[in-house]
Write an enzyme that holds these catalytic residues in place. Structure first.
Site, PDB file in Angstrom:
ATOM      1  N   GLU A  71     -47.566  -7.318 -21.732  1.00  0.00           N
ATOM      2  CA  GLU A  71     -48.143  -6.895 -23.013  1.00  0.00           C
ATOM      3  C   GLU A  71     -47.849  -7.980 -24.044  1.00  0.00           C
ATOM      4  O   GLU A  71     -46.705  -8.427 -24.161  1.00  0.00           O
ATOM      5  CB  GLU A  71     -47.518  -5.569 -23.474  1.00  0.00           C
ATOM      6  CG  GLU A  71     -47.924  -4.377 -22.629  1.00  0.00           C
ATOM      7  CD  GLU A  71     -47.165  -3.102 -22.994  1.00  0.00           C
ATOM      8  OE1 GLU A  71     -47.733  -2.022 -22.806  1.00  0.00           O
ATOM      9  OE2 GLU A  71     -46.005  -3.187 -23.441  1.00  0.00           O
ATOM     10  N   ASN A 116     -44.575   1.581 -22.299  1.00  0.00           N
ATOM     11  CA  ASN A 116     -43.331   2.305 -22.556  1.00  0.00           C
ATOM     12  C   ASN A 116     -43.549   3.609 -23.297  1.00  0.00           C
ATOM     13  O   ASN A 116     -42.726   4.509 -23.238  1.00  0.00           O
ATOM     14  CB  ASN A 116     -42.332   1.425 -23.300  1.00  0.00           C
ATOM     15  CG  ASN A 116     -41.403   0.749 -22.324  1.00  0.00           C
ATOM     16  OD1 ASN A 116     -40.886   1.393 -21.415  1.00  0.00           O
ATOM     17  ND2 ASN A 116     -41.212  -0.542 -22.474  1.00  0.00           N
ATOM     18  N   HIS A 136     -44.068  -8.913 -23.814  1.00  0.00           N
ATOM     19  CA  HIS A 136     -43.314  -7.893 -23.091  1.00  0.00           C
ATOM     20  C   HIS A 136     -43.609  -7.929 -21.590  1.00  0.00           C
ATOM     21  O   HIS A 136     -44.642  -7.447 -21.128  1.00  0.00           O
ATOM     22  CB  HIS A 136     -43.630  -6.504 -23.680  1.00  0.00           C
ATOM     23  CG  HIS A 136     -42.842  -5.408 -23.062  1.00  0.00           C
ATOM     24  ND1 HIS A 136     -43.402  -4.245 -22.611  1.00  0.00           N
ATOM     25  CD2 HIS A 136     -41.521  -5.319 -22.785  1.00  0.00           C
ATOM     26  CE1 HIS A 136     -42.453  -3.479 -22.103  1.00  0.00           C
ATOM     27  NE2 HIS A 136     -41.307  -4.111 -22.197  1.00  0.00           N
ATOM     28  N   SER A 184     -38.667  -3.961 -25.731  1.00  0.00           N
ATOM     29  CA  SER A 184     -39.446  -2.891 -25.112  1.00  0.00           C
ATOM     30  C   SER A 184     -39.995  -1.943 -26.164  1.00  0.00           C
ATOM     31  O   SER A 184     -40.967  -1.239 -25.911  1.00  0.00           O
ATOM     32  CB  SER A 184     -38.558  -2.055 -24.188  1.00  0.00           C
ATOM     33  OG  SER A 184     -37.893  -2.858 -23.279  1.00  0.00           O
TER      34      SER A 184
HETATM   35  P1  NAI Z   1     -29.502  -7.326 -19.812  1.00  0.00           P
HETATM   36  O1  NAI Z   1     -28.407  -6.497 -20.336  1.00  0.00           O
HETATM   37  O2  NAI Z   1     -29.714  -7.431 -18.349  1.00  0.00           O
HETATM   38  O3  NAI Z   1     -29.359  -8.834 -20.372  1.00  0.00           O
HETATM   39  C1  NAI Z   1     -29.136  -9.165 -21.705  1.00  0.00           C
HETATM   40  C2  NAI Z   1     -28.443 -10.514 -21.758  1.00  0.00           C
HETATM   41  O4  NAI Z   1     -28.421 -10.932 -23.127  1.00  0.00           O
HETATM   42  C3  NAI Z   1     -26.981 -10.486 -21.272  1.00  0.00           C
HETATM   43  O5  NAI Z   1     -26.790 -11.481 -20.307  1.00  0.00           O
HETATM   44  C4  NAI Z   1     -26.160 -10.775 -22.541  1.00  0.00           C
HETATM   45  O6  NAI Z   1     -25.007 -11.540 -22.287  1.00  0.00           O
HETATM   46  C5  NAI Z   1     -27.162 -11.543 -23.376  1.00  0.00           C
HETATM   47  N1  NAI Z   1     -26.927 -11.475 -24.819  1.00  0.00           N
HETATM   48  C6  NAI Z   1     -26.561 -10.394 -25.550  1.00  0.00           C
HETATM   49  N2  NAI Z   1     -26.485 -10.739 -26.855  1.00  0.00           N
HETATM   50  C7  NAI Z   1     -26.798 -12.056 -26.923  1.00  0.00           C
HETATM   51  C8  NAI Z   1     -26.911 -12.978 -27.976  1.00  0.00           C
HETATM   52  N3  NAI Z   1     -26.660 -12.618 -29.238  1.00  0.00           N
HETATM   53  N4  NAI Z   1     -27.289 -14.249 -27.700  1.00  0.00           N
HETATM   54  C9  NAI Z   1     -27.546 -14.625 -26.424  1.00  0.00           C
HETATM   55  N5  NAI Z   1     -27.451 -13.789 -25.369  1.00  0.00           N
HETATM   56  C10 NAI Z   1     -27.089 -12.522 -25.624  1.00  0.00           C
HETATM   57  O7  NAI Z   1     -30.818  -6.795 -20.560  1.00  0.00           O
HETATM   58  P2  NAI Z   1     -32.333  -6.796 -20.025  1.00  0.00           P
HETATM   59  O8  NAI Z   1     -32.549  -5.596 -19.188  1.00  0.00           O
HETATM   60  O9  NAI Z   1     -32.655  -8.143 -19.488  1.00  0.00           O
HETATM   61  O10 NAI Z   1     -33.123  -6.542 -21.397  1.00  0.00           O
HETATM   62  C11 NAI Z   1     -33.292  -7.569 -22.355  1.00  0.00           C
HETATM   63  C12 NAI Z   1     -34.427  -7.212 -23.295  1.00  0.00           C
HETATM   64  O11 NAI Z   1     -35.634  -7.035 -22.542  1.00  0.00           O
HETATM   65  C13 NAI Z   1     -34.242  -5.933 -24.110  1.00  0.00           C
HETATM   66  O12 NAI Z   1     -34.824  -6.111 -25.354  1.00  0.00           O
HETATM   67  C14 NAI Z   1     -34.991  -4.899 -23.278  1.00  0.00           C
HETATM   68  O13 NAI Z   1     -35.423  -3.814 -24.060  1.00  0.00           O
HETATM   69  C15 NAI Z   1     -36.161  -5.730 -22.771  1.00  0.00           C
HETATM   70  N6  NAI Z   1     -36.787  -5.267 -21.532  1.00  0.00           N
HETATM   71  C16 NAI Z   1     -36.025  -4.766 -20.503  1.00  0.00           C
HETATM   72  C17 NAI Z   1     -36.652  -4.344 -19.328  1.00  0.00           C
HETATM   73  C18 NAI Z   1     -35.843  -3.810 -18.178  1.00  0.00           C
HETATM   74  O14 NAI Z   1     -36.450  -3.215 -17.254  1.00  0.00           O
HETATM   75  N7  NAI Z   1     -34.535  -3.985 -18.137  1.00  0.00           N
HETATM   76  C19 NAI Z   1     -38.115  -4.411 -19.167  1.00  0.00           C
HETATM   77  C20 NAI Z   1     -38.804  -5.032 -20.273  1.00  0.00           C
HETATM   78  C21 NAI Z   1     -38.155  -5.394 -21.417  1.00  0.00           C
END
Ligand code: NAI
Length: 291
Positions: free
Chosen positions: A151, A189, A139, A118
């Site tokens: 994006e 963002n 993104h 993000s």
């Molecule tokens: P989340 O916390 O829901 O999921 C992250 C997942 O990654 C978890 O299942 C975790 O077990 C896994 N994980 C962590 N380290 C790992 C590794 N080394 N190898 C493999 N898996 C691993 O997070 P979310 O919300 O899905 O965010 C993920 C990314 O997307 C971040 O970079 C965030 O900034 C971005 N993002 C999030 C949005 C949101 O609304 N939550 C919107 C757009 C982008």
């Protein structure tokens, strides 16, 4: 068109992106280090698909086709045949860089390696790779299957070919692409920081409570969700980290200053919908009406 897609991280975003790619016919490998997260993702997709069948949006054949297009894997090596990989793990530069380095040792030279970050710099993520020109930001917004906008962010190292191929494929996934420069928070963002930040400051100054601020912005401002509903939806941990990253990346510009309230909520585990409690109560025993 890209057929084999690898997704890293089966949380909120990774699961949504996997659904988008599987729906348009890509063969998706969804990887996570946490097998519980993989199980949760699979169960969540089953629920979503069943609801879509119920609503008549898809039939049973379509449901099976989409679900069969996703393979859940617990080894990064399993992504070796991917033409495109999209990483959606924790918003931490060092962790992302480490994963990218390992991933590059498994995939072909032509594989596009993308991040769903993000707020982190795509240039610095790309610098972890031997072939940084294959790296790009893709993104998606939450929920990925519903939000039209994506994006696409080329780093200064990204080749034009990778940018063209990425844009074309994401458009073919039914998304509207906005190509953004590799600056903190990209477009959306960055614009969104004051939306959350000023709302938190209004609350901290005792001017209004969460529900009143949300109500005002929805009924008067015309927003579909209020800032506190949205932070609960995104996750306070994720949202706080993005603000902190953007703040630091803009050399501590006070316009993007993070909020102590959100920091404490995040530290306390009041993450929002995903933890059952945030600015609002989402637990089963909640008596208070949801926003
Ligand atoms: P989340 O916390 O829901 O999921 C992250 C997942 O990654 C978890 O299942 C975790 O077990 C896994 N994980 C962590 N380290 C790992 C590794 N080394 N190898 C493999 N898996 C691993 O997070 P979310 O919300 O899905 O965010 C993920 C990314 O997307 C971040 O970079 C965030 O900034 C971005 N993002 C999030 C949005 C949101 O609304 N939550 C919107 C757009 C982008």
């Amino acid at each position: 068109m890209i057929k084999h897609v690898g997704i890293i991280g089966s949380g909120t975003m990774g699961s949504g992106i996997a659904q988008v790619a599987a729906t348009v016919g890509c063969l998706v490998k969804l990887y996570d280090t946490n097998t519980e997260a993989l199980d949760k993702s699979k169960a969540a997709l089953e629920k979503i698909m069943a609801r879509l069948v119920e609503k008549g949006r898809i039939d049973e054949t379509e449901k099976t086709r989409i679900q069969d297009n996703i393979t859940y894997v617990d080894s990064l090596k399993d992504l070796s045949d991917s033409e495109l990989t999209i990483e959606a793990i924790v918003e931490n530069l060092d962790v992302k860089k480490k994963v990218f380095q390992e991933l590059e040792s498994y995939v072909s030279k032509k594989t596009i390696i993308a991040s769903n970050t993000s707020s982190l710099s795509i240039a610095s993520i790309a610098s972890a790779l031997k072939k940084p020109k294959r790296c790009i930001g893709i993104h998606f917004f939450n929920p990925a299957p519903l939000m039209k906008l994506v994006e696409v962010i080329p780093a200064i190292q990204t080749s034009d070919k990778v940018l063209r191929k990425t844009t074309m494929n994401i458009q073919n996934w039914g998304k509207t692409v906005a190509v953004a420069k590799d600056t903190p928070g990209f477009i959306v963002n960055r614009v969104a920081r004051p939306f959350y930040g000023e709302s938190l400051r209004i609350y901290e100054e005792g001017i209004a409570d969460f529900a009143t601020i949300d109500w005002s912005l929805k009924s008067i401002g015309g927003f579909r969700m209020g800032p506190f509903e949205l932070m609960d939806f995104i996750g306070n941990d994720v949202n706080y980290t993005v603000t902190e990253t953007v703040f630091k990346a803009f050399y501590y510009d006070p316009r993007y200053k993070p909020s102590f309230t959100q920091k404490r909520f995040s530290e306390a585990g009041y993450l929002g919908r995903k933890s059952g409690k945030g600015y609002y109560d989402y637990s089963e025993k909640a008596t208070k009406p949801e926003p």
